[in-house]
Enzyme design. Sequence first.
Site, PDB file in Angstrom:
ATOM      1  N   ASP A  13      55.411 -76.693   6.797  1.00  0.00           N
ATOM      2  CA  ASP A  13      55.466 -77.624   5.668  1.00  0.00           C
ATOM      3  C   ASP A  13      56.730 -78.465   5.848  1.00  0.00           C
ATOM      4  OD1 ASP A  13      54.913 -78.786   3.095  1.00  0.00           O
ATOM      5  OD2 ASP A  13      56.366 -77.441   2.191  1.00  0.00           O
ATOM      6  N   SER A  14      56.867 -79.482   5.020  1.00  0.00           N
ATOM      7  CA  SER A  14      58.095 -80.280   5.048  1.00  0.00           C
ATOM      8  C   SER A  14      59.293 -79.441   4.622  1.00  0.00           C
ATOM      9  CB  SER A  14      57.963 -81.466   4.083  1.00  0.00           C
ATOM     10  OG  SER A  14      57.823 -80.977   2.759  1.00  0.00           O
ATOM     11  N   TYR A  45      58.391 -85.301   2.702  1.00  0.00           N
ATOM     12  CA  TYR A  45      57.462 -86.138   3.458  1.00  0.00           C
ATOM     13  C   TYR A  45      56.769 -87.164   2.555  1.00  0.00           C
ATOM     14  CZ  TYR A  45      57.188 -82.953   7.602  1.00  0.00           C
ATOM     15  OH  TYR A  45      57.423 -82.214   8.731  1.00  0.00           O
ATOM     16  N   GLY A  46      56.678 -86.829   1.280  1.00  0.00           N
ATOM     17  CA  GLY A  46      55.792 -87.552   0.358  1.00  0.00           C
ATOM     18  C   GLY A  46      55.995 -89.044   0.253  1.00  0.00           C
ATOM     19  N   CYS A  77      50.749 -78.199   4.023  1.00  0.00           N
ATOM     20  CA  CYS A  77      51.329 -79.386   3.400  1.00  0.00           C
ATOM     21  C   CYS A  77      50.212 -80.404   3.204  1.00  0.00           C
ATOM     22  CB  CYS A  77      52.402 -79.950   4.330  1.00  0.00           C
ATOM     23  SG  CYS A  77      53.098 -81.513   3.777  1.00  0.00           S
ATOM     24  N   THR A  79      50.495 -83.483   2.291  1.00  0.00           N
ATOM     25  CA  THR A  79      50.887 -84.799   2.788  1.00  0.00           C
ATOM     26  C   THR A  79      50.655 -84.891   4.298  1.00  0.00           C
ATOM     27  OG1 THR A  79      52.602 -84.727   1.085  1.00  0.00           O
ATOM     28  CG2 THR A  79      52.743 -86.509   2.692  1.00  0.00           C
ATOM     29  N   CYS A 200      50.152 -80.426  -4.167  1.00  0.00           N
ATOM     30  CA  CYS A 200      51.320 -80.343  -3.277  1.00  0.00           C
ATOM     31  C   CYS A 200      51.742 -78.882  -3.291  1.00  0.00           C
ATOM     32  CB  CYS A 200      52.441 -81.235  -3.805  1.00  0.00           C
ATOM     33  SG  CYS A 200      54.038 -80.964  -2.982  1.00  0.00           S
ATOM     34  N   THR A 201      51.965 -78.330  -2.104  1.00  0.00           N
ATOM     35  CA  THR A 201      52.237 -76.889  -2.039  1.00  0.00           C
ATOM     36  C   THR A 201      53.556 -76.513  -2.724  1.00  0.00           C
ATOM     37  OG1 THR A 201      53.097 -77.221   0.209  1.00  0.00           O
ATOM     38  CG2 THR A 201      50.812 -76.484   0.000  1.00  0.00           C
TER      39      THR A 201
HETATM   40  N1  DGL Z   1      54.641 -79.662   0.251  1.00  0.00           N
HETATM   41  C1  DGL Z   1      54.143 -80.906   0.665  1.00  0.00           C
HETATM   42  C2  DGL Z   1      52.747 -81.195   0.181  1.00  0.00           C
HETATM   43  O1  DGL Z   1      51.981 -80.277  -0.014  1.00  0.00           O
HETATM   44  C3  DGL Z   1      55.048 -82.084   0.821  1.00  0.00           C
HETATM   45  C4  DGL Z   1      56.067 -82.379  -0.201  1.00  0.00           C
HETATM   46  C5  DGL Z   1      57.026 -83.435   0.325  1.00  0.00           C
HETATM   47  O2  DGL Z   1      57.676 -83.154   1.319  1.00  0.00           O
HETATM   48  O3  DGL Z   1      57.076 -84.533  -0.244  1.00  0.00           O
HETATM   49  O4  DGL Z   1      52.364 -82.335   0.036  1.00  0.00           O
END
Ligand code: DGL
Length: 288
Positions: A13-14, A45-46, A77, A79, A200-201
Amino acid sequence: MHAAAQAPIGVFDSGIGGLSVLKALQAELPHERFVYLADSAHAPYGERGDAFVAERTHAIADYLVSHHHIKALVVACNTATAAAIHEARSRYAQLPLVGVEPALKPAVAHSKTQRIGVIGTHGTLGSTKFASLLATVQGQAEFVIQPCKGLAHAIELSTIQAPAGDHEQREVHRLCVQYTQAMGQFGKGQGQIDTLVLGCTHYVFAAEDLQQILGPDVTLISTGEPVARQTRRLLEAAGLLASSSKAVLTESNRTQLLTSGSLIALRAAALRWLQLPAHACAEALTLR
Ligand code: DGL
């Protein structure tokens, strides 16, 4: 059984959000080993754009395959799944790959008011992958879609600063209130949102806060368990499930957590969310 069956499953994940998926994987697959990569040096990452997220996804997949010889990869993730899973599937055609996406279909099955909220990052909710997913349930319910800029980042920070009631925890709460208020009325009455999809996780780690804000009539839907079941199905189909007769695995000797960012932050999250000791965590030194 395949010799590769004893290799670990890669999960990334990020940042720490994917630990919510890892937890479900640990429960579903007690004989498996895991290598989790938190790309915290590049989080969130979003709001970074697809090209950046796709580049990170491929760098991490290459690293986990070449340095950790993973037998399967779970992109924990939303994203990264939206931005890169399609290409990753063709790059790693031999590797069982599982992504996560907002659980719209389970939400439709659950909702009585047929009004469903979906929260996630801009990257996920603005993606063509999400638009296609939404098209598959169009007409079956009304969806209120809310990108939550800054929420994943605030959750990362609040985990590092563990004690509840501190500034970071209050920031998570403030953002949860702000974004859910913008979505309209929640509850089980007609026209109210009775189901909220956590797209989002990271948001799983704000679930208690969200539930307290929205009240007991609202159901929160996340994706950890279905993703874990899908991983089991793919491993089974590929003959890659680990055998149960090998050395006894404990949570701390079967799970290795790595970060491209702060080790202190990862250790705090590992302890808080998975009760894993500090020695389960390390820096991913050779990840570019
Ligand atoms: N946990 C991630 C997701 O499920 C990304 C959150 C992020 O880094 O913005 O989208």
